[in-house]
Design a protein around this motif. Sequence first.
Motif, PDB file in Angstrom:
ATOM      1  N   ARG A  87      25.662  41.776  -3.437  1.00  0.00           N
ATOM      2  CA  ARG A  87      27.084  41.864  -3.733  1.00  0.00           C
ATOM      3  C   ARG A  87      27.388  41.541  -5.198  1.00  0.00           C
ATOM      4  N   PHE A  88      26.628  40.642  -5.792  1.00  0.00           N
ATOM      5  CA  PHE A  88      26.873  40.256  -7.167  1.00  0.00           C
ATOM      6  C   PHE A  88      25.985  40.996  -8.164  1.00  0.00           C
ATOM      7  N   VAL A  89      25.391  42.101  -7.741  1.00  0.00           N
ATOM      8  CA  VAL A  89      24.620  42.936  -8.657  1.00  0.00           C
ATOM      9  C   VAL A  89      25.572  43.940  -9.311  1.00  0.00           C
ATOM     10  N   LEU A  90      25.723  43.820 -10.635  1.00  0.00           N
ATOM     11  CA  LEU A  90      26.569  44.746 -11.378  1.00  0.00           C
ATOM     12  C   LEU A  90      25.773  45.981 -11.767  1.00  0.00           C
ATOM     13  N   ARG A  91      26.457  47.046 -12.137  1.00  0.00           N
ATOM     14  CA  ARG A  91      25.802  48.279 -12.570  1.00  0.00           C
ATOM     15  C   ARG A  91      26.227  48.622 -13.991  1.00  0.00           C
ATOM     16  N   SER A  92      25.348  49.306 -14.726  1.00  0.00           N
ATOM     17  CA  SER A  92      25.583  49.641 -16.120  1.00  0.00           C
ATOM     18  C   SER A  92      24.898  50.955 -16.468  1.00  0.00           C
ATOM     19  N   ASP A  93      25.468  51.665 -17.440  1.00  0.00           N
ATOM     20  CA  ASP A  93      24.829  52.887 -17.925  1.00  0.00           C
ATOM     21  C   ASP A  93      23.668  52.599 -18.868  1.00  0.00           C
ATOM     22  N   ALA A  94      23.512  51.336 -19.275  1.00  0.00           N
ATOM     23  CA  ALA A  94      22.382  50.963 -20.137  1.00  0.00           C
ATOM     24  C   ALA A  94      21.068  51.189 -19.379  1.00  0.00           C
ATOM     25  N   PRO A  95      19.963  51.417 -20.092  1.00  0.00           N
ATOM     26  CA  PRO A  95      18.688  51.701 -19.418  1.00  0.00           C
ATOM     27  C   PRO A  95      18.103  50.482 -18.723  1.00  0.00           C
ATOM     28  N   SER A  96      17.142  50.723 -17.853  1.00  0.00           N
ATOM     29  CA  SER A  96      16.429  49.648 -17.163  1.00  0.00           C
ATOM     30  C   SER A  96      15.372  49.048 -18.074  1.00  0.00           C
ATOM     31  N   THR A  97      15.101  47.765 -17.871  1.00  0.00           N
ATOM     32  CA  THR A  97      13.993  47.108 -18.572  1.00  0.00           C
ATOM     33  C   THR A  97      12.668  47.600 -17.999  1.00  0.00           C
ATOM     34  N   LEU A  98      11.710  47.857 -18.888  1.00  0.00           N
ATOM     35  CA  LEU A  98      10.378  48.300 -18.475  1.00  0.00           C
ATOM     36  C   LEU A  98       9.343  47.331 -19.027  1.00  0.00           C
ATOM     37  N   ALA A  99       8.326  47.051 -18.233  1.00  0.00           N
ATOM     38  CA  ALA A  99       7.235  46.176 -18.661  1.00  0.00           C
ATOM     39  C   ALA A  99       5.911  46.859 -18.359  1.00  0.00           C
ATOM     40  N   PHE A 100       4.995  46.774 -19.301  1.00  0.00           N
ATOM     41  CA  PHE A 100       3.655  47.328 -19.110  1.00  0.00           C
ATOM     42  C   PHE A 100       2.657  46.179 -19.086  1.00  0.00           C
ATOM     43  N   VAL A 101       1.810  46.177 -18.085  1.00  0.00           N
ATOM     44  CA  VAL A 101       0.915  45.054 -17.829  1.00  0.00           C
ATOM     45  C   VAL A 101      -0.535  45.525 -17.862  1.00  0.00           C
ATOM     46  N   GLU A 102      -1.328  44.837 -18.665  1.00  0.00           N
ATOM     47  CA  GLU A 102      -2.768  45.105 -18.696  1.00  0.00           C
ATOM     48  C   GLU A 102      -3.496  43.872 -18.176  1.00  0.00           C
ATOM     49  N   ARG A 103      -4.274  44.047 -17.143  1.00  0.00           N
ATOM     50  CA  ARG A 103      -5.012  42.923 -16.577  1.00  0.00           C
ATOM     51  C   ARG A 103      -6.205  42.573 -17.443  1.00  0.00           C
ATOM     52  N   THR A 104      -6.443  41.281 -17.607  1.00  0.00           N
ATOM     53  CA  THR A 104      -7.642  40.801 -18.287  1.00  0.00           C
ATOM     54  C   THR A 104      -8.400  39.906 -17.309  1.00  0.00           C
ATOM     55  N   PRO A 105      -9.634  39.541 -17.601  1.00  0.00           N
ATOM     56  CA  PRO A 105     -10.400  38.714 -16.652  1.00  0.00           C
ATOM     57  C   PRO A 105      -9.753  37.377 -16.322  1.00  0.00           C
ATOM     58  N   THR A 106      -8.937  36.836 -17.239  1.00  0.00           N
ATOM     59  CA  THR A 106      -8.376  35.503 -17.000  1.00  0.00           C
ATOM     60  C   THR A 106      -6.867  35.492 -16.829  1.00  0.00           C
ATOM     61  N   SER A 107      -6.169  36.528 -17.293  1.00  0.00           N
ATOM     62  CA  SER A 107      -4.711  36.553 -17.171  1.00  0.00           C
ATOM     63  C   SER A 107      -4.231  37.990 -17.333  1.00  0.00           C
ATOM     64  N   ASN A 108      -2.974  38.164 -17.753  1.00  0.00           N
ATOM     65  CA  ASN A 108      -2.416  39.496 -17.957  1.00  0.00           C
ATOM     66  C   ASN A 108      -1.765  39.581 -19.339  1.00  0.00           C
ATOM     67  N   ARG A 109      -1.841  40.766 -19.949  1.00  0.00           N
ATOM     68  CA  ARG A 109      -1.142  41.029 -21.199  1.00  0.00           C
ATOM     69  C   ARG A 109       0.063  41.901 -20.906  1.00  0.00           C
ATOM     70  N   TYR A 110       1.182  41.613 -21.578  1.00  0.00           N
ATOM     71  CA  TYR A 110       2.434  42.307 -21.289  1.00  0.00           C
ATOM     72  C   TYR A 110       3.006  42.965 -22.533  1.00  0.00           C
ATOM     73  N   ALA A 111       3.673  44.088 -22.339  1.00  0.00           N
ATOM     74  CA  ALA A 111       4.499  44.712 -23.363  1.00  0.00           C
ATOM     75  C   ALA A 111       5.839  45.026 -22.715  1.00  0.00           C
ATOM     76  N   PHE A 112       6.914  44.502 -23.265  1.00  0.00           N
ATOM     77  CA  PHE A 112       8.237  44.661 -22.668  1.00  0.00           C
ATOM     78  C   PHE A 112       9.106  45.576 -23.533  1.00  0.00           C
ATOM     79  N   TYR A 113       9.887  46.406 -22.853  1.00  0.00           N
ATOM     80  CA  TYR A 113      10.864  47.271 -23.506  1.00  0.00           C
ATOM     81  C   TYR A 113      12.222  46.925 -22.905  1.00  0.00           C
ATOM     82  N   MET A 114      12.959  46.059 -23.633  1.00  0.00           N
ATOM     83  CA  MET A 114      14.183  45.507 -23.061  1.00  0.00           C
ATOM     84  C   MET A 114      15.311  45.347 -24.081  1.00  0.00           C
ATOM     85  N   GLN A 115      15.259  46.140 -25.132  1.00  0.00           N
ATOM     86  CA  GLN A 115      16.336  46.093 -26.112  1.00  0.00           C
ATOM     87  C   GLN A 115      17.549  46.850 -25.569  1.00  0.00           C
ATOM     88  N   GLY A 116      18.666  46.153 -25.399  1.00  0.00           N
ATOM     89  CA  GLY A 116      19.883  46.795 -24.922  1.00  0.00           C
ATOM     90  C   GLY A 116      19.798  47.304 -23.501  1.00  0.00           C
TER      91      GLY A 116
END
Length: 318
Positions: free
Chosen positions: A74-103
Amino acid sequence: MTASVRIVFIGESLIDFTAASGLAFQGHEGGALTNSAVACARLGQPTGFVTQLSTDLFGERLLAYLQGNGIDTRFVLRSDAPSTLAFVERTPTSNRYAFYMQGTADTLWSPAELPVLPDSCRWLHFGSIALLHEPAATRITELVQAQRGQRMVLFDPNARPSLIADPDSWRERCKHWLAAADVVKMSDEDAALLAPGRALADVAADCMRLGPRAVVMTRGGAGATLYRPGAAPLEVASPPIEVADTIGAGDTFAAGLSVALLERGVENAAALAALPTDRWREVLKFATAAAAINCMREGANPPHRAEVDGLLARWGDA
Protein backbone atom coordinates in the motif's frame (compact mmCIF):
# COMPACT_ATOMS: atom_id res chain seq x y z
CA MET A 1 -1.58 -1.21 4.63
CA THR A 2 -3.71 -3.79 6.38
CA ALA A 3 -4.14 -3.70 10.14
CA SER A 4 -2.40 -7.04 10.59
CA VAL A 5 1.04 -5.98 9.33
CA ARG A 6 3.63 -6.73 11.99
CA ILE A 7 7.00 -5.92 10.39
CA VAL A 8 7.70 -3.16 7.86
CA PHE A 9 10.77 -2.66 5.68
CA ILE A 10 11.84 0.57 4.00
CA GLY A 11 14.54 0.81 1.36
CA GLU A 12 15.67 -0.16 -2.09
CA SER A 13 14.08 -2.50 -4.58
CA LEU A 14 16.13 -3.38 -7.64
CA ILE A 15 17.07 -5.97 -10.20
CA ASP A 16 20.21 -8.00 -9.46
CA PHE A 17 21.98 -9.30 -12.54
CA THR A 18 24.28 -12.14 -11.53
CA ALA A 19 27.13 -13.23 -13.78
CA ALA A 20 26.58 -16.62 -15.36
CA SER A 21 29.48 -16.69 -17.83
CA GLY A 22 31.54 -13.87 -19.28
CA LEU A 23 29.08 -11.04 -19.93
CA ALA A 24 26.03 -13.28 -19.69
CA PHE A 25 23.88 -12.21 -16.72
CA GLN A 26 20.73 -13.63 -15.14
CA GLY A 27 18.27 -11.15 -13.65
CA HIS A 28 16.66 -11.56 -10.22
CA GLU A 29 14.37 -9.34 -8.16
CA GLY A 30 16.40 -8.02 -5.25
CA GLY A 31 17.70 -5.22 -3.10
CA ALA A 32 18.63 -5.74 0.55
CA LEU A 33 15.37 -4.54 2.09
CA THR A 34 13.34 -6.28 -0.60
CA ASN A 35 15.14 -9.54 0.16
CA SER A 36 14.50 -9.06 3.87
CA ALA A 37 10.82 -8.31 3.33
CA VAL A 38 10.38 -11.43 1.20
CA ALA A 39 12.22 -13.50 3.81
CA CYS A 40 10.01 -12.12 6.58
CA ALA A 41 6.82 -12.92 4.67
CA ARG A 42 8.00 -16.44 3.83
CA LEU A 43 8.87 -16.98 7.49
CA GLY A 44 5.26 -16.34 8.39
CA GLN A 45 4.98 -12.73 9.60
CA PRO A 46 2.56 -10.25 7.96
CA THR A 47 4.92 -7.88 6.17
CA GLY A 48 4.73 -4.41 4.64
CA PHE A 49 7.13 -2.56 2.36
CA VAL A 50 7.82 1.14 1.82
CA THR A 51 9.64 2.27 -1.33
CA GLN A 52 9.12 3.82 -4.74
CA LEU A 53 9.09 1.63 -7.84
CA SER A 54 9.48 2.58 -11.46
CA THR A 55 6.66 2.13 -13.94
CA ASP A 56 9.19 0.54 -16.32
CA LEU A 57 9.28 -3.19 -17.06
CA PHE A 58 11.61 -3.88 -14.13
CA GLY A 59 9.39 -1.95 -11.73
CA GLU A 60 6.40 -3.99 -12.83
CA ARG A 61 8.32 -7.19 -12.14
CA LEU A 62 9.37 -5.94 -8.71
CA LEU A 63 5.81 -5.00 -7.75
CA ALA A 64 4.52 -8.39 -8.88
CA TYR A 65 7.32 -10.09 -6.91
CA LEU A 66 6.43 -8.28 -3.70
CA GLN A 67 2.73 -8.93 -4.07
CA GLY A 68 3.32 -12.53 -5.14
CA ASN A 69 5.07 -13.10 -1.82
CA GLY A 70 2.11 -11.70 0.09
CA ILE A 71 3.72 -8.38 0.98
CA ASP A 72 1.48 -5.38 1.62
CA THR A 73 2.44 -2.73 -0.95
CA ARG A 74 0.00 0.00 0.00
CA PHE A 75 2.85 2.40 0.72
CA VAL A 76 4.78 1.60 -2.46
CA LEU A 77 4.81 4.72 -4.64
CA ARG A 78 5.29 4.69 -8.42
CA SER A 79 7.51 6.90 -10.59
CA ASP A 80 8.46 7.33 -14.24
CA ALA A 81 12.13 7.32 -13.17
CA PRO A 82 14.04 4.13 -14.11
CA SER A 83 14.59 1.14 -11.85
CA THR A 84 17.86 0.63 -9.99
CA LEU A 85 20.02 -2.11 -11.51
CA ALA A 86 22.85 -4.01 -9.85
CA PHE A 87 25.37 -6.34 -11.46
CA VAL A 88 26.97 -8.97 -9.26
CA GLU A 89 30.11 -10.98 -9.92
CA ARG A 90 30.78 -13.85 -7.56
CA THR A 91 34.28 -14.33 -6.20
CA PRO A 92 35.61 -17.24 -4.10
CA THR A 93 35.21 -15.27 -0.86
CA SER A 94 32.52 -12.65 -1.51
CA ASN A 95 30.73 -10.74 -4.29
CA ARG A 96 31.66 -7.71 -6.39
CA TYR A 97 28.91 -5.22 -7.26
CA ALA A 98 28.29 -2.53 -9.84
CA PHE A 99 25.23 -0.36 -9.22
CA TYR A 100 23.33 1.85 -11.65
CA MET A 101 21.14 4.05 -9.48
CA GLN A 102 21.56 7.66 -10.53
CA GLY A 103 18.11 9.28 -10.54
CA THR A 104 16.29 5.97 -10.08
CA ALA A 105 12.84 5.55 -8.61
CA ASP A 106 13.77 4.17 -5.19
CA THR A 107 16.52 6.76 -4.60
CA LEU A 108 14.00 9.54 -5.37
CA TRP A 109 11.52 8.41 -2.70
CA SER A 110 10.51 11.64 -1.00
CA PRO A 111 6.79 11.83 -0.17
CA ALA A 112 5.46 15.20 0.94
CA GLU A 113 3.96 13.45 3.95
CA LEU A 114 5.64 10.47 5.60
CA PRO A 115 3.56 7.29 5.73
CA VAL A 116 1.71 6.58 8.97
CA LEU A 117 2.42 2.99 10.00
CA PRO A 118 -0.42 1.04 11.66
CA ASP A 119 -0.37 0.29 15.37
CA SER A 120 -0.07 -3.43 14.55
CA CYS A 121 3.43 -2.80 13.15
CA ARG A 122 5.88 -3.71 15.91
CA TRP A 123 9.18 -3.72 13.98
CA LEU A 124 10.68 -1.43 11.34
CA HIS A 125 13.81 -2.32 9.34
CA PHE A 126 16.04 0.15 7.48
CA GLY A 127 19.59 0.44 6.11
CA SER A 128 21.68 -0.46 3.06
CA ILE A 129 22.24 1.54 -0.11
CA ALA A 130 18.96 3.47 0.07
CA LEU A 131 20.71 5.59 2.71
CA LEU A 132 23.45 6.61 0.29
CA HIS A 133 21.35 8.69 -2.12
CA GLU A 134 19.23 11.78 -1.71
CA PRO A 135 16.43 12.61 -1.30
CA ALA A 136 15.52 9.10 -0.12
CA ALA A 137 18.24 8.98 2.55
CA THR A 138 16.94 12.03 4.40
CA ARG A 139 13.27 11.04 4.19
CA ILE A 140 14.00 7.48 5.34
CA THR A 141 15.99 8.85 8.27
CA GLU A 142 13.11 11.17 9.19
CA LEU A 143 10.61 8.31 9.04
CA VAL A 144 12.77 6.10 11.23
CA GLN A 145 13.37 8.82 13.80
CA ALA A 146 9.62 9.42 14.00
CA GLN A 147 9.12 5.77 15.00
CA ARG A 148 11.34 5.85 18.08
CA GLY A 149 9.41 4.61 21.09
CA GLN A 150 6.45 3.49 18.97
CA ARG A 151 7.96 0.27 17.59
CA MET A 152 11.22 -1.63 17.53
CA VAL A 153 13.75 -0.45 14.96
CA LEU A 154 16.42 -2.65 13.35
CA PHE A 155 19.33 -1.08 11.45
CA ASP A 156 21.50 -3.08 9.04
CA PRO A 157 24.26 -0.97 7.41
CA ASN A 158 24.84 -3.53 4.63
CA ALA A 159 27.57 -1.24 3.35
CA ARG A 160 28.81 -1.26 -0.24
CA PRO A 161 32.22 0.48 -0.20
CA SER A 162 32.17 1.15 -3.95
CA LEU A 163 29.12 3.39 -3.45
CA ILE A 164 30.53 5.36 -0.52
CA ALA A 165 32.43 8.31 -1.95
CA ASP A 166 33.26 9.80 1.46
CA PRO A 167 33.74 7.09 4.12
CA ASP A 168 34.25 9.62 6.92
CA SER A 169 30.96 11.35 6.12
CA TRP A 170 29.21 7.97 5.96
CA ARG A 171 30.61 7.00 9.37
CA GLU A 172 29.34 10.27 10.81
CA ARG A 173 25.86 9.68 9.41
CA CYS A 174 25.94 6.13 10.75
CA LYS A 175 26.00 7.56 14.26
CA HIS A 176 22.53 9.04 13.70
CA TRP A 177 21.21 5.79 12.22
CA LEU A 178 22.66 3.76 15.07
CA ALA A 179 21.13 6.13 17.61
CA ALA A 180 17.70 5.56 16.04
CA ALA A 181 17.93 1.76 16.35
CA ASP A 182 17.04 -0.69 19.11
CA VAL A 183 18.82 -3.60 17.42
CA VAL A 184 21.76 -3.48 15.03
CA LYS A 185 22.67 -6.31 12.71
CA MET A 186 25.93 -5.90 10.84
CA SER A 187 28.49 -8.10 9.12
CA ASP A 188 32.15 -8.20 10.00
CA GLU A 189 32.75 -6.41 6.68
CA ASP A 190 30.38 -3.61 7.75
CA ALA A 191 32.24 -3.33 11.06
CA ALA A 192 35.60 -3.10 9.28
CA LEU A 193 34.33 -0.20 7.19
CA LEU A 194 32.66 1.52 10.12
CA ALA A 195 35.71 1.28 12.40
CA PRO A 196 38.83 0.10 10.55
CA GLY A 197 41.22 -1.95 12.66
CA ARG A 198 38.95 -2.29 15.70
CA ALA A 199 37.87 -5.64 17.14
CA LEU A 200 34.25 -6.64 16.62
CA ALA A 201 33.53 -6.47 20.35
CA ASP A 202 34.84 -2.91 20.46
CA VAL A 203 32.76 -1.89 17.45
CA ALA A 204 29.68 -3.37 19.12
CA ALA A 205 30.44 -1.47 22.34
CA ASP A 206 30.81 1.77 20.36
CA CYS A 207 27.42 1.14 18.74
CA MET A 208 25.67 0.43 22.03
CA ARG A 209 26.98 3.64 23.57
CA LEU A 210 24.88 5.44 20.96
CA GLY A 211 21.66 3.73 22.06
CA PRO A 212 21.02 0.23 20.65
CA ARG A 213 20.44 -2.47 23.27
CA ALA A 214 21.67 -5.36 21.13
CA VAL A 215 24.23 -5.72 18.35
CA VAL A 216 24.47 -8.90 16.31
CA MET A 217 27.65 -9.38 14.27
CA THR A 218 27.54 -11.93 11.46
CA ARG A 219 30.76 -13.60 10.30
CA GLY A 220 29.71 -15.54 7.23
CA GLY A 221 30.24 -19.25 7.63
CA ALA A 222 31.74 -18.69 11.09
CA GLY A 223 28.31 -17.85 12.56
CA ALA A 224 27.11 -14.85 14.54
CA THR A 225 27.80 -13.16 17.86
CA LEU A 226 25.38 -11.20 20.04
CA TYR A 227 26.58 -8.31 22.17
CA ARG A 228 24.43 -6.80 24.94
CA PRO A 229 25.18 -4.24 27.65
CA GLY A 230 26.47 -5.95 30.78
CA ALA A 231 26.38 -9.47 29.32
CA ALA A 232 28.99 -11.82 27.91
CA PRO A 233 29.01 -12.22 24.11
CA LEU A 234 26.82 -15.07 22.86
CA GLU A 235 28.13 -17.00 19.87
CA VAL A 236 26.18 -19.29 17.56
CA ALA A 237 27.85 -21.35 14.84
CA SER A 238 26.44 -21.85 11.36
CA PRO A 239 25.05 -25.25 10.40
CA PRO A 240 27.26 -27.31 8.06
CA ILE A 241 26.02 -26.68 4.52
CA GLU A 242 27.26 -26.63 0.95
CA VAL A 243 27.26 -22.99 -0.15
CA ALA A 244 25.96 -22.21 -3.63
CA ASP A 245 25.70 -18.42 -3.31
CA THR A 246 25.87 -15.84 -0.52
CA ILE A 247 23.71 -13.14 -2.11
CA GLY A 248 20.90 -12.23 0.27
CA ALA A 249 22.25 -14.19 3.23
CA GLY A 250 22.61 -11.19 5.50
CA ASP A 251 19.23 -9.84 4.43
CA THR A 252 17.62 -13.17 5.29
CA PHE A 253 19.43 -13.26 8.63
CA ALA A 254 18.10 -9.79 9.52
CA ALA A 255 14.54 -10.87 8.74
CA GLY A 256 14.94 -14.06 10.77
CA LEU A 257 16.22 -12.02 13.68
CA SER A 258 13.15 -9.81 13.98
CA VAL A 259 10.72 -12.65 13.21
CA ALA A 260 12.17 -14.78 16.01
CA LEU A 261 12.29 -11.86 18.45
CA LEU A 262 8.70 -10.88 17.70
CA GLU A 263 7.56 -14.47 18.22
CA ARG A 264 9.17 -14.34 21.67
CA GLY A 265 7.19 -11.29 22.65
CA VAL A 266 9.80 -8.62 21.94
CA GLU A 267 7.67 -5.64 20.93
CA ASN A 268 9.35 -2.93 23.00
CA ALA A 269 12.69 -2.01 24.55
CA ALA A 270 11.79 -3.44 27.95
CA ALA A 271 11.01 -6.86 26.48
CA LEU A 272 14.26 -6.77 24.52
CA ALA A 273 16.29 -6.01 27.65
CA ALA A 274 14.52 -8.77 29.59
CA LEU A 275 14.98 -11.51 26.97
CA PRO A 276 17.04 -14.31 28.62
CA THR A 277 20.13 -15.83 27.07
CA ASP A 278 18.49 -19.15 26.21
CA ARG A 279 15.80 -17.35 24.21
CA TRP A 280 18.44 -15.25 22.48
CA ARG A 281 20.25 -18.45 21.50
CA GLU A 282 17.03 -19.70 19.87
CA VAL A 283 16.68 -16.40 18.03
CA LEU A 284 20.23 -16.52 16.68
CA LYS A 285 19.93 -20.16 15.61
CA PHE A 286 16.68 -19.40 13.78
CA ALA A 287 18.21 -16.45 11.90
CA THR A 288 21.38 -18.43 11.13
CA ALA A 289 19.38 -21.38 9.80
CA ALA A 290 17.31 -19.12 7.55
CA ALA A 291 20.47 -17.49 6.13
CA ALA A 292 22.11 -20.88 5.64
CA ILE A 293 19.24 -22.16 3.52
CA ASN A 294 19.40 -19.03 1.38
CA CYS A 295 23.09 -19.80 0.77
CA MET A 296 22.30 -23.28 -0.45
CA ARG A 297 20.72 -21.98 -3.67
CA GLU A 298 21.48 -19.46 -6.40
CA GLY A 299 20.62 -15.81 -5.89
CA ALA A 300 18.66 -14.28 -3.05
CA ASN A 301 15.96 -16.88 -2.47
CA PRO A 302 14.90 -16.82 1.19
CA PRO A 303 13.40 -19.97 2.69
CA HIS A 304 9.85 -20.66 3.78
CA ARG A 305 9.11 -21.39 7.42
CA ALA A 306 8.85 -25.16 7.02
CA GLU A 307 12.34 -25.29 5.53
CA VAL A 308 13.84 -23.44 8.49
CA ASP A 309 11.99 -25.58 11.02
CA GLY A 310 13.26 -28.67 9.21
CA LEU A 311 16.88 -27.54 9.25
CA LEU A 312 16.64 -26.57 12.93
CA ALA A 313 15.31 -30.02 13.75
CA ARG A 314 18.14 -31.74 11.84
CA TRP A 315 20.73 -29.34 13.25
CA GLY A 316 19.56 -30.05 16.78
CA ASP A 317 19.94 -33.78 16.22
CA ALA A 318 23.42 -33.47 14.73
